[in-house]
Design a protein around this motif. Structure first.
Motif, PDB file in Angstrom:
ATOM      1  N   HIS A   1       0.853  -1.172   0.000  1.00  0.00           N
ATOM      2  CA  HIS A   1       0.000   0.000   0.000  1.00  0.00           C
ATOM      3  C   HIS A   1       0.891   1.223   0.000  1.00  0.00           C
ATOM      4  O   HIS A   1       1.633   1.476   0.933  1.00  0.00           O
ATOM      5  CB  HIS A   1      -0.940   0.016   1.199  1.00  0.00           C
TER       6      HIS A   1
ATOM      7  N   HIS B   1      -6.987  -0.096   3.567  1.00  0.00           N
ATOM      8  CA  HIS B   1      -5.877   0.749   4.030  1.00  0.00           C
ATOM      9  C   HIS B   1      -6.104   2.231   3.723  1.00  0.00           C
ATOM     10  O   HIS B   1      -5.430   3.084   4.291  1.00  0.00           O
ATOM     11  CB  HIS B   1      -4.552   0.299   3.421  1.00  0.00           C
TER      12      HIS B   1
ATOM     13  N   PHE C   1      -9.099  -1.905  11.078  1.00  0.00           N
ATOM     14  CA  PHE C   1      -8.724  -2.292   9.712  1.00  0.00           C
ATOM     15  C   PHE C   1      -9.432  -3.585   9.289  1.00  0.00           C
ATOM     16  O   PHE C   1     -10.054  -3.644   8.229  1.00  0.00           O
ATOM     17  CB  PHE C   1      -7.199  -2.461   9.615  1.00  0.00           C
TER      18      PHE C   1
HETATM   19 ZN    ZN Z   1      -1.774  -4.364   4.794  1.00  0.00          ZN
END
Ligand code: ZN
Length: 163
Positions: A80, A121, A131
């Protein structure tokens, strides 16, 4: 068992038993019989944008691509990247989604899982409860599919690719 060593012992033993009975391939093949059709960056882009628009409408994505340099596990299940760039006088955050090339020839569930992971994310940078709540909101069976992806990676190490 390296990819699943943080899972409960009984789950690891089940997978170990499948390996010993030579049944790991059929376990994966039965659950995930086919691969997806998003084989290039253009197809991946529209797949990601459809999911993004459903769950993360207000976020912008600047780039979506397969990346052969990403190691799925070492880079914590996908990379990410939050690229900051100067635009005029404002600092603007750019969201890129790079998916490890190994996902090109995988079942759609695995691709969906990794995209759910990367999109989540946008809202939460850490791998914390908030998350994973986001991941399961996007994909209710997220945890099962992440486990099976790890099992699939074990399969590649021991017996090679299935798909
Ligand atoms: Zn991750």
């Amino acid at each position: 068992m390296k990819y699943i060593s943080h899972y409960p012992k009984n789950l690891q033993e089940q997978i170990q038993a499948l390996i010993e009975k030579d049944k790991l391939t059929s376990y994966l093949k039965t659950k995930y019989p086919t691969t997806h059709e998003y084989k290039n960056d253009k197809a991946l882009y529209s797949y990601v944008m459809d999911m993004k628009n459903e769950y993360f409408k207000k976020f912008q994505i600047s780039k979506v691509m397969y990346d052969g340099k990403i190691n799925v596990i070492n880079n914590a299940l996908g990379m990410h990247t939050f690229v900051s760039r100067i635009q005029g006088s404002k600092l603007k955050s750019k969201n890129e989604i790079r998916v490890a090339s190994i996902f090109k020839n995988m079942p759609q569930e695995f691709l969906e899982m990794i995209v759910a992971h990367e999109l989540s994310h946008f809202k939460e940078k850490e791998h914390n409860k908030a998350f994973y709540d986001m991941c399961t909101y996007v994909m209710p069976n997220y945890h099962q599919v992440e486990f099976d992806l790890r099992v699939y990676l074990l399969h590649i190490d021991r017996f090679g690719k299935i798909y």
